[in-house]
Design an enzyme around this catalytic site. Structure first.
Site, PDB file in Angstrom:
ATOM      1  N   HIS A   1       0.796  -1.232   0.000  1.00  0.00           N
ATOM      2  CA  HIS A   1       0.000   0.000   0.000  1.00  0.00           C
ATOM      3  C   HIS A   1       0.820   1.269   0.000  1.00  0.00           C
ATOM      4  O   HIS A   1       0.245   2.361  -0.015  1.00  0.00           O
ATOM      5  CB  HIS A   1      -0.915   0.053   1.221  1.00  0.00           C
TER       6      HIS A   1
ATOM      7  N   LYS B   1      -9.517  13.903   3.759  1.00  0.00           N
ATOM      8  CA  LYS B   1      -8.615  12.742   3.824  1.00  0.00           C
ATOM      9  C   LYS B   1      -7.699  12.956   5.016  1.00  0.00           C
ATOM     10  O   LYS B   1      -7.689  14.034   5.597  1.00  0.00           O
ATOM     11  CB  LYS B   1      -7.807  12.616   2.529  1.00  0.00           C
ATOM     12  N   ARG B   2      -6.928  11.933   5.395  1.00  0.00           N
ATOM     13  CA  ARG B   2      -5.945  12.142   6.456  1.00  0.00           C
ATOM     14  C   ARG B   2      -5.072  13.346   6.120  1.00  0.00           C
ATOM     15  O   ARG B   2      -4.790  13.629   4.962  1.00  0.00           O
ATOM     16  CB  ARG B   2      -5.078  10.890   6.605  1.00  0.00           C
TER      17      ARG B   2
ATOM     18  N   LYS C   1      -0.067  14.536   0.948  1.00  0.00           N
ATOM     19  CA  LYS C   1      -1.390  14.789   0.363  1.00  0.00           C
ATOM     20  C   LYS C   1      -1.591  16.273   0.050  1.00  0.00           C
ATOM     21  O   LYS C   1      -2.530  16.647  -0.638  1.00  0.00           O
ATOM     22  CB  LYS C   1      -2.483  14.279   1.299  1.00  0.00           C
TER      23      LYS C   1
ATOM     24  N   THR D   1      -8.945   6.389  -2.755  1.00  0.00           N
ATOM     25  CA  THR D   1     -10.287   5.886  -3.038  1.00  0.00           C
ATOM     26  C   THR D   1     -11.302   7.019  -2.862  1.00  0.00           C
ATOM     27  O   THR D   1     -12.376   6.979  -3.458  1.00  0.00           O
ATOM     28  CB  THR D   1     -10.676   4.721  -2.113  1.00  0.00           C
TER      29      THR D   1
ATOM     30  N   LYS E   1     -14.831   7.936  -5.033  1.00  0.00           N
ATOM     31  CA  LYS E   1     -16.149   8.206  -4.454  1.00  0.00           C
ATOM     32  C   LYS E   1     -16.708   9.530  -4.974  1.00  0.00           C
ATOM     33  O   LYS E   1     -17.891   9.629  -5.303  1.00  0.00           O
ATOM     34  CB  LYS E   1     -16.055   8.289  -2.925  1.00  0.00           C
TER      35      LYS E   1
HETATM   36  C1  LIG Z   1     -12.504   6.886   1.448  1.00  0.00           C
HETATM   37  C2  LIG Z   1     -12.046   7.295   2.788  1.00  0.00           C
HETATM   38  C3  LIG Z   1     -10.687   7.540   3.024  1.00  0.00           C
HETATM   39  C4  LIG Z   1      -9.652   7.483   1.930  1.00  0.00           C
HETATM   40  O1  LIG Z   1      -9.562   8.769   1.332  1.00  0.00           O
HETATM   41  P1  LIG Z   1      -8.345   9.167   0.374  1.00  0.00           P
HETATM   42  O2  LIG Z   1      -8.770  10.493  -0.167  1.00  0.00           O
HETATM   43  O3  LIG Z   1      -8.281   8.123  -0.683  1.00  0.00           O
HETATM   44  O4  LIG Z   1      -7.130   9.241   1.216  1.00  0.00           O
HETATM   45  C5  LIG Z   1     -10.300   7.911   4.280  1.00  0.00           C
HETATM   46  N1  LIG Z   1     -11.183   8.041   5.288  1.00  0.00           N
HETATM   47  C6  LIG Z   1     -12.497   7.824   5.094  1.00  0.00           C
HETATM   48  C7  LIG Z   1     -13.435   7.992   6.240  1.00  0.00           C
HETATM   49  C8  LIG Z   1     -12.976   7.435   3.851  1.00  0.00           C
HETATM   50  O5  LIG Z   1     -14.282   7.216   3.672  1.00  0.00           O
END
Ligand SMILES: *Cc1c(COP(=O)(O)O)cnc(C)c1O
Length: 840
Positions: free
Chosen positions: A385, A576-577, A582, A684, A688
């Protein structure tokens, strides 16, 4: 006999076979039965009556009534897997970021509307009750959420899949923001009970730690190794059923997520207790149970703590003992294990399972080493990952020696045989041999868990096309030369049930009315929308569905933040984190540049924007916490500046989790995916938001590359350095003074931050941050700044041309079906696991 056992799934049109009257009668009957079931649960399981029940009591009753519907299908699925003697897939993950399960379960059962009506007849509101459910947040971010999406897709495809993980008492911390700073509070998802899980006290395995290894002569002369642990912890099972979307036969396949909780074998030492040492009597229990107490809240950095290694071994050993017992009960023959079992390691966190499998096969089941190694390799697969060097797990050999002495021996032996073989095949270069060794000798001996996982697996996969290419070129370059067929790509995906059907009912309804319900079963059917992308009437309805979502999010922002935002503005979203790679910082700097521009040209007609941020920082990650503070400082200044009016608002929503994601994503117009190229393995969140009709502004990183291929280059806004250019640029060093000098806009932004324009109470607050950007800009924020700002201006222009904007947005929804986790799981099943799937 449960008469609701075959619900009508919304997607499979069983209604068409019934007359309207019969359908209405069936619906009314289901409503009546659910209503009775909820009242029965409230009375006999919760022990309350309608007058004294709290919302939480109601939620528990509704969840238990829903769970009853799952159980029959669950038992049927378990029986089918046994009777057909199916090959089973075991997904080992230290994280499962599940979120809430009520609507998810009802959706897949086809009972959402029936439950809504049943509750309404009791003067209760399903949409209010669903908010009462705490998020199961047994994960940090993308990796854990992926595991949750995969569990759902495995059930949907009727794969006999089992998830194994840890039942943390405290999941991901709750984030609050006070005065702009992040604070972490323990999260207490289990405080009022977990209605979805079934404790299985009869399923318990002993897990050893420490002690010594004795050699004992065996009958056949070769010595047996006997590990005598000095400490034993018991792993106790809790099972949660995971319901899939119904297949063509309208039935739901249900899999099990089995989470382990740690117990002391002898909870209370009565001898010690009787001597009056009450605290001492509990010490062993506290030490044992600490293993499943808390999720490590660090994302992309290894914890490096003894407790973390204990967690990894605890759940790996319990899971292997459990699956071997299941295999032997059914097939009797340990030698056939790999025919019936495949184990997927989600990152290196469970990699110690490779050594544990060897220990079990050689020491306990007395197979010879070579056969045991064949079985191990044929059983395991590993998903990488991350490429971040600081995130590649290694464990100090002395620590592993002390905690897992037999495993350390086994790892040394695996390594010796591996290196012997390489030498026998003619490899002489000591540099290469040391790079391929399982033991890193550079600064004290460390066990490289990625190497162990690679060597112990027959397939290793990356999570996007670009990432897999980089895996081959960087971390596993030498391994890839020796085993050129082992590394494969499996681009991540997300489950459309949660991220479209449940999160975005407005859009789902519009889509179903327009193109029918085929996409409920097959996400690729969204392609049928393509011809409508330029249809002005459809565009207006699409925009209308999105406006409803944005209005709802504006309400949430008003409630939680007391900030008023205009639903007609661009909702520009980065959730996101918080991590330097990022590049939330890049977004914040552009926000400041935009703010400066508005102030400098107050008369200019500009497109109103709402910048929405959310995300947690690891508690020990100081720079990430400072970035949160900066976002909040900028928000305060911008939102309170009367010259800005409604042209720009900045919102940092606290406590990002799955439920907040479900509220934000359907309302996002612009999806920020702006990581330094080469650093985001897949992402991911990007999938979404594109699915829900947002345009992406992003770098050519992770799955953004494939999103561009699918939606078309005209319907995504790509900017910035490529992964190759990043590598070249870094080779020149990270001093950014020339870059900054060449960009007047960037200079102005950095000067205003340094001068304390956003931190009048502490003018030095961001001095180190600005220094970092100036002299050590490892993440190349400054290098991409101008290109990013130019792309943002383009986006504002595009927004004014609504026909073109909605065309692109619709095409994003139409063309992202490929990013369904059903597709990802079907690829794993076909290419890695070698198990059949039943398409829904
Ligand atoms: C989808 C999701 C992530 C992943 O987000 P990225 O933008 O791909 O880092 C992290 N936390 C939650 C709660 C999510 O639903």
């Amino acid at each position: 006999m449960n008469e609701l056992a075959t619900p009508a799934p919304a997607g499979s049109e069983p209604e068409a076979e019934l007359s309207a009257d019969a359908r209405a009668a069936q619906f009314a009957q289901q409503v009546g039965q659910l209503r009775d079931a909820v009242i029965e649960k409230l009375t006999y399981s919760v022990g309350k009556d309608r007058n004294t029940a709290s919302e939480r009591d109601w939620f528990i009753s509704v969840a238990l009534a829903t769970r009853d519907h799952i159980v029959n299908d669950w038992m049927r699925s378990v029986r089918a897997a046994y009777q057909e003697n199916r090959r089973r897939v075991y997904y080992l993950s230290l994280e499962f970021l599940i979120g809430r399960l009520l609507i998810d379960s009802l959706t897949n059962l086809g009972l959402v509307e029936q439950m809504r009506a049943a509750l309404s007849s009791l003067d209760m509101d399903l949409d209010k009750l669903r908010q009462v459910e705490p998020d199961a947040a047994l994960g940090n971010g993308g990796l854990g959420r992926l595991a949750a999406c995969f569990m759902e897709s495995m059930a949907t495809l009727s794969i006999a899949g089992h998830g194994y993980g840890i039942r943390y008492d405290n999941g991901m911390f709750r984030q609050t923001i006070t005065d702009g700073w992040q604070h972490e509070y323990p999260e207490d998802w289990l405080d009022f009970g977990n209605p979805w899980e079934f404790p299985r006290p009869e399923v318990a395995h002993n897990i050893g730690f420490g002690g010594v290894v004795d050699a004992m002569p065996r009958d056949n002369g070769s010595p047996a190794r006997i590990w005598r642990p000095s400490e034993t912890v018991v792993a106790a099972a809790y099972d949660t059923p995971i319901v899939g979307w119904p297949g063509a036969d309208k039935s739901n396949f249900v899999n099990t997520l089995r989470l382990w909780s740690a117990r002391a074998p002898d909870p209370l030492r009565l001898d010690v207790f009787n001597e009056g040492d009450y605290v001492g009597a509990l010490a062993d229990q506290v030490r044992a149970e600490s293993i499943s107490k808390i999720l490590y809240p660090a994302d992309s950095t290894p914890a490096g703590q003894e407790l973390r290694l204990r967690q990894e071994y605890f759940f790996a050993s319990a899971s292997l003992q459990d699956l071997i017992r299941r295999h032997l009960r059914q097939n009797g023959d340990i030698d056939a294990l790999a025919d019936y079992v495949v184990i997927q390691l989600n990152d290196t966190h469970p990699a110690i399972a490779v050594a544990e499998m060897m220990r079990l096969l050689v020491d306990v089941y007395v197979l010879d080493w070579d056969r045991a190694w064949e079985i191990t390799q044929a059983t395991f697969c590993y998903t990488n990952h991350t490429l971040l060097p600081e995130a590649l797990e290694t464990w100090p050999a002395p620590l592993m020696e002390r905690l897992l002495p037999r495993h350390m021996q086994i790892i040394y032996l695996i390594n010796a045989r591996h290196l012997d073989r390489l030498r026998a095949e003619g490899m002489e270069d000591p540099g290469k041999l040391s790079a391929l060794s399982l033991i890193d000798e550079h600064h004290g001996r460390h066990v490289r868990m990625g190497h162990l996982a690679f060597l112990g697996s027959h397939k290793v996969n990356g999570v996007s096309a670009l990432h897999t290419e980089l895996v081959k070129q960087t971390v596993f370059r030498d391994f890839n030369e020796i085993y050129p067929d082992r590394i494969v790509n499996k681009t991540n995906g997300v489950t459309f049930r949660r991220w479209l059907l449940e999160a975005n009912p407005h859009l789902t309804k519009l889509l179903a009315e327009t193109i029918g319900k085929d996409f409920y079963n097959d996400a690729e059917a969204l392609k049928a929308l393509e011809p409508l992308a330029t249809d002005l009437d459809f565009q207006a309805r699409f925009a209308g569905a999105r406006l409803a979502n944005k209005t709802a999010l504006a309400g949430l922002i008003a409630d939680r933040m007391m900030i008023k935002v205009d639903p007609n503005a661009i909702f520009d979203v980065q959730i996101k984190r918080i991590h330097e790679y990022k590049r939330q910082l890049l977004n914040i700097l552009q926000t400041i540049a935009h703010y400066n521009d508005i102030r400098a040209h107050p008369m200019r007609d500009c497109v109103p924007r709402v910048k929405i941020f959310a995300g947690k920082a690891a508690a020990s990650y100081h720079m990430a916490k400072l970035i949160i503070k900066l976002a909040n400082d900028v928000a305060r200044v911008v939102n309170n500046d009367p010259t800005v009016r409604d042209l720009l608002k900045v919102v940092f929503l606290p406590n990002y989790n799955v439920s907040l994601a479900e509220a934000i994503i359907p309302a996002a117009d612009l999806s920020e995916q702006i990581s330094t190229a080469g650093m985001e393995a897949s992402g991911t969140g990007n999938m979404k938001m594109a699915l829900n009709g947002a345009l992406t502004i992003g770098t050519l990183d992770g799955a953004n590359v494939e999103i561009r291929e699918h939606v078309g280059a005209d319907n995504i806004c790509i900017f910035g350095l490529t992964a190759e250019e990043v590598a070249v640029r870094r080779a020149r060093g990270n001093d950014a003074r020339d870059t900054i000098a060449a960009s007047p806009m960037l200079r102005e932004v950095l000067e205003s931050i340094r001068d304390g324009a956003f931190s009048p109470d502490d003018r030095n607050r961001y001095a180190t941050l600005v220094d970092m950007l100036t002299y050590h800009d490892y993440f190349l924020v400054t290098a991409d700044f101008d290109a990013y700002c130019a792309t943002q201006m383009n986006i504002a222009r595009r927004w004014r041309d609504r026909k073109s904007w909605w065309r692109s947005a619709i095409l994003n929804t139409a063309r992202t079906g490929w990013f369904s986790s059903d597709r990802t799981i079907a690829e794993y099943a076909d290419d890695i696991w070698k198990v059949p799937v039943r398409p829904s």
